[in-house]
Motif scaffolding. Sequence first.
Motif, PDB file in Angstrom:
ATOM      1  N   PHE A 112     -33.651 -14.155   1.549  1.00 40.24           N
ATOM      2  CA  PHE A 112     -34.839 -14.846   1.060  1.00 40.24           C
ATOM      3  C   PHE A 112     -36.112 -14.179   1.592  1.00 40.24           C
ATOM      4  N   VAL A 113     -37.179 -14.268   0.792  1.00 42.81           N
ATOM      5  CA  VAL A 113     -38.482 -13.728   1.175  1.00 42.81           C
ATOM      6  C   VAL A 113     -39.525 -14.830   1.039  1.00 42.81           C
ATOM      7  N   ASP A 114     -40.266 -15.105   2.099  1.00 32.65           N
ATOM      8  CA  ASP A 114     -41.409 -16.018   2.030  1.00 32.65           C
ATOM      9  C   ASP A 114     -42.581 -15.197   1.508  1.00 32.65           C
ATOM     10  N   ALA A 115     -43.050 -15.527   0.297  1.00 27.57           N
ATOM     11  CA  ALA A 115     -44.020 -14.675  -0.393  1.00 27.57           C
ATOM     12  C   ALA A 115     -45.452 -14.835   0.089  1.00 27.57           C
ATOM     13  N   HIS A 116     -45.702 -15.809   0.954  1.00 29.82           N
ATOM     14  CA  HIS A 116     -47.043 -15.927   1.557  1.00 29.82           C
ATOM     15  C   HIS A 116     -46.959 -16.863   2.751  1.00 29.82           C
TER      16      HIS A 116
ATOM     17  N   GLY B  10     -33.949  -4.774   0.474  1.00 28.33           N
ATOM     18  CA  GLY B  10     -32.847  -4.583  -0.463  1.00 28.33           C
ATOM     19  C   GLY B  10     -32.595  -5.800  -1.334  1.00 28.33           C
ATOM     20  N   LEU B  11     -32.098  -5.528  -2.568  1.00 29.27           N
ATOM     21  CA  LEU B  11     -31.804  -6.597  -3.528  1.00 29.27           C
ATOM     22  C   LEU B  11     -30.329  -6.599  -3.931  1.00 29.27           C
ATOM     23  N   LEU B  12     -29.485  -6.155  -3.019  1.00 26.65           N
ATOM     24  CA  LEU B  12     -28.034  -6.164  -3.223  1.00 26.65           C
ATOM     25  C   LEU B  12     -27.631  -5.264  -4.397  1.00 26.65           C
ATOM     26  N   GLN B  13     -28.217  -4.073  -4.391  1.00 28.90           N
ATOM     27  CA  GLN B  13     -27.866  -3.047  -5.367  1.00 28.90           C
ATOM     28  C   GLN B  13     -27.408  -1.796  -4.611  1.00 28.90           C
TER      29      GLN B  13
ATOM     30  N   LYS C 205     -32.177 -18.167 -11.853  1.00 32.92           N
ATOM     31  CA  LYS C 205     -33.641 -18.236 -11.952  1.00 32.92           C
ATOM     32  C   LYS C 205     -34.255 -18.589 -10.595  1.00 32.92           C
ATOM     33  N   VAL C 206     -33.596 -19.511  -9.898  1.00 28.29           N
ATOM     34  CA  VAL C 206     -34.089 -19.903  -8.570  1.00 28.29           C
ATOM     35  C   VAL C 206     -34.063 -18.712  -7.621  1.00 28.29           C
ATOM     36  N   LEU C 207     -32.971 -17.963  -7.631  1.00 33.74           N
ATOM     37  CA  LEU C 207     -32.846 -16.819  -6.729  1.00 33.74           C
ATOM     38  C   LEU C 207     -33.757 -15.665  -7.140  1.00 33.74           C
ATOM     39  N   GLN C 208     -34.051 -15.547  -8.439  1.00 35.07           N
ATOM     40  CA  GLN C 208     -35.046 -14.565  -8.885  1.00 35.07           C
ATOM     41  C   GLN C 208     -36.384 -14.822  -8.195  1.00 35.07           C
ATOM     42  N   VAL C 209     -36.751 -16.100  -8.110  1.00 33.33           N
ATOM     43  CA  VAL C 209     -38.017 -16.514  -7.495  1.00 33.33           C
ATOM     44  C   VAL C 209     -37.978 -16.349  -5.977  1.00 33.33           C
ATOM     45  N   ALA C 210     -36.844 -16.684  -5.375  1.00 33.72           N
ATOM     46  CA  ALA C 210     -36.740 -16.714  -3.911  1.00 33.72           C
ATOM     47  C   ALA C 210     -36.485 -15.355  -3.279  1.00 33.72           C
ATOM     48  N   CYS C 211     -35.847 -14.458  -4.030  1.00 32.09           N
ATOM     49  CA  CYS C 211     -35.401 -13.192  -3.434  1.00 32.09           C
ATOM     50  C   CYS C 211     -36.010 -11.951  -4.092  1.00 32.09           C
ATOM     51  N   VAL C 212     -36.079 -11.956  -5.422  1.00 27.99           N
ATOM     52  CA  VAL C 212     -36.375 -10.725  -6.156  1.00 27.99           C
ATOM     53  C   VAL C 212     -37.874 -10.519  -6.396  1.00 27.99           C
TER      54      VAL C 212
ATOM     55  N   LEU D 283     -35.877 -26.400  11.274  1.00 31.20           N
ATOM     56  CA  LEU D 283     -34.998 -27.132  10.352  1.00 31.20           C
ATOM     57  C   LEU D 283     -34.638 -26.335   9.101  1.00 31.20           C
ATOM     58  N   ASN D 284     -35.614 -25.630   8.518  1.00 35.25           N
ATOM     59  CA  ASN D 284     -35.345 -24.944   7.248  1.00 35.25           C
ATOM     60  C   ASN D 284     -36.480 -24.004   6.911  1.00 35.25           C
ATOM     61  N   HIS D 285     -36.271 -23.246   5.844  1.00 34.84           N
ATOM     62  CA  HIS D 285     -37.310 -22.332   5.365  1.00 34.84           C
ATOM     63  C   HIS D 285     -37.171 -22.252   3.844  1.00 34.84           C
ATOM     64  N   ILE D 286     -37.170 -21.040   3.275  1.00 38.36           N
ATOM     65  CA  ILE D 286     -37.079 -20.878   1.823  1.00 38.36           C
ATOM     66  C   ILE D 286     -35.749 -21.421   1.290  1.00 38.36           C
ATOM     67  N   ASN D 287     -34.708 -21.408   2.109  1.00 41.58           N
ATOM     68  CA  ASN D 287     -33.406 -21.932   1.687  1.00 41.58           C
ATOM     69  C   ASN D 287     -33.504 -23.377   1.200  1.00 41.58           C
ATOM     70  N   LYS D 288     -34.359 -24.162   1.840  1.00 41.87           N
ATOM     71  CA  LYS D 288     -34.524 -25.565   1.461  1.00 41.87           C
ATOM     72  C   LYS D 288     -35.119 -25.691   0.054  1.00 41.87           C
ATOM     73  N   LEU D 289     -36.049 -24.811  -0.278  1.00 48.21           N
ATOM     74  CA  LEU D 289     -36.655 -24.853  -1.606  1.00 48.21           C
ATOM     75  C   LEU D 289     -35.640 -24.486  -2.680  1.00 48.21           C
ATOM     76  N   CYS D 290     -34.768 -23.546  -2.361  1.00 49.56           N
ATOM     77  CA  CYS D 290     -33.692 -23.189  -3.289  1.00 49.56           C
ATOM     78  C   CYS D 290     -32.774 -24.385  -3.529  1.00 49.56           C
ATOM     79  N   ALA D 291     -32.407 -25.058  -2.459  1.00 51.52           N
ATOM     80  CA  ALA D 291     -31.527 -26.219  -2.577  1.00 51.52           C
ATOM     81  C   ALA D 291     -32.182 -27.315  -3.420  1.00 51.52           C
ATOM     82  N   ARG D 292     -33.461 -27.557  -3.196  1.00 53.60           N
ATOM     83  CA  ARG D 292     -34.164 -28.595  -3.957  1.00 53.60           C
ATOM     84  C   ARG D 292     -34.276 -28.226  -5.432  1.00 53.60           C
ATOM     85  N   ALA D 293     -34.502 -26.949  -5.713  1.00 55.79           N
ATOM     86  CA  ALA D 293     -34.616 -26.507  -7.103  1.00 55.79           C
ATOM     87  C   ALA D 293     -33.278 -26.638  -7.831  1.00 55.79           C
ATOM     88  N   VAL D 294     -32.199 -26.208  -7.188  1.00 57.87           N
ATOM     89  CA  VAL D 294     -30.869 -26.303  -7.790  1.00 57.87           C
ATOM     90  C   VAL D 294     -30.482 -27.766  -7.999  1.00 57.87           C
ATOM     91  N   ALA D 295     -30.897 -28.627  -7.073  1.00 55.38           N
ATOM     92  CA  ALA D 295     -30.614 -30.068  -7.206  1.00 55.38           C
ATOM     93  C   ALA D 295     -31.295 -30.670  -8.431  1.00 55.38           C
TER      94      ALA D 295
END
Length: 541
Positions: free
Chosen positions: A46-50, A290-293, A272-279, A253-265
């Motif tokens: 995950f990348v915190d974009a700001h 790296g982007l797992l390529q 799409k969620v991981l595109q926003v959180a990682c890519v 307690l959490n970071h960007i992972n929490k936002l991913c969990a809330r979005a998937v919920a």
Amino acid sequence: MKTIQGQIVDIQNQRIYSGEITINSGKIESITEKEHNINHYILPGFVDAHIHIESSMLVPSEFAKIAVKHGTVATVSDPHEIANVLGVEGVEFMINNGKQTPFKFNFGAPSCVPATTFESAGAVIDSDDIKTLMANPDIKYLAEMMNYPGVLFDDDEVLKKIAWAKHYNKPVDGHAPGLKGDDVTKYINAGISTDHECFTYDEALEKLQKGMKILIREGSAAKNFDALIDLLPEHHQNMMFCSDDKHPDDLLLNHINKLCARAVAKNIDVFKVLQVACVNPVKHYKLDVGLLQQGDAADFIMVNNLTDFKTLQTYINGELVYDNGTSLVKHVSFKNLNNFNTKKKTVDDFKVESTAKHIRVIEALDGQLVTNQLKEEATIQNGNLVSNTATDILKMTVVNRYKNDAPALAFIKNFGLKEGAIASSVGHDSHNIIAVGVSDDAICKAVNLIIENKGGICAVSNSEERIVPLPVAGIMSDQNAETIGHSYAALDKMAKQLGATLHAPYMTLSFMALLVIPSLKLSDKGLFDGGRFEFTSLEIN
């Protein structure tokens, strides 16, 4: 060379398959499909974009220790908090401290130091400094251009800063809460590519439609996830997640992972969620992440599932930096820097002589950086404007910490204190001392506690004084996250025992001097109307 197996999450091709990753010299040598019985998922980190690392009250190396626990491998970090205190020297401190860890900090050049001319900061970063910083390969972008009036009115110095970013082909971050119509069009056309300040769906949609990348921010004070998340399914190519400001107890307690969990919920497609959180942050800011390529840096995480994203392992450049509950990021030694030059105050310094019937009052809003401007009845005792706990209209102050000036004074609603005072030398963006309390005596006591420690956050009651010292620039601790996180949580609890009703009273307090966000704020120079961008009077005749 090492191999790691799991369920490979291929965001680019939107597929998940059983596979094996081969790592050689910190890079992904190959990714192959291979049957096995391992059900953990492997995905890009995950990348915190700001984010402003300083708001965690941790130096970068200590921030990294905790962030990797949540699967974060990189941040896009604006060091303008320390820059407002120490200038370019502060930026260099952040870069050098961060470089001593495997974590991928990506620092920007602070564009607004000071944020405005209506406050006193500890340093100035002008367009010549921006030119020097932009030439530095460690600087990845021009950080948030908060001076949107300067952009709209073609301020020469502002335009020079943007021009240097363009010269070095580096992105320019935006900061334009509530800006719309022709104004936001001009702001975007100046070359500003992102905004993390949207607090309504319609505002974010207009900016997206006009070509901006929109960051969904969920920090300790400003929480815009619920307002903006419904834009993600259609606009996932042009959105990112960020926290902006995250206090240490929240970071534990959490970071960007929490936002991913809330979005998937919310039943949003996981790719799409991981595109926003990682890519998206990696591509927009051209990060060395790296982007797992195949051929990428081996920056990836292993999680238990794709619903709560509990991190099991984190790898950066092929190095295991977090393993099942244990952060493997090592402690870094450093020398504290600071800039604190004011003398202790007296109770009389906080008196406001007045005969006014009404006063302007700042209305703090829980979970928001914006405020409202209220007209309220004045409470006067012995010719002095005072706090009124019955109506929750409390006196506040901003005290210049860089020189010995008289405190600026105003009133604020919604802090809810019934006893004592709270104070902080974390006061965005100039980081003067900011305090709110039920009496002049309590405010004076809290301010002096900050001055004695040359920085910190504190609470004082009738019988107790408690402070979390922040000896690094008056805004960061020299301790680890667990220590500062628990100390901060205890202080937060004390503030609430004194009556504070806000979710994060210290985080909200820290933004009450941020003049670039409307509508009414207080700087060390006086009460400021953020809508008109000019000083205004406390008293209403």
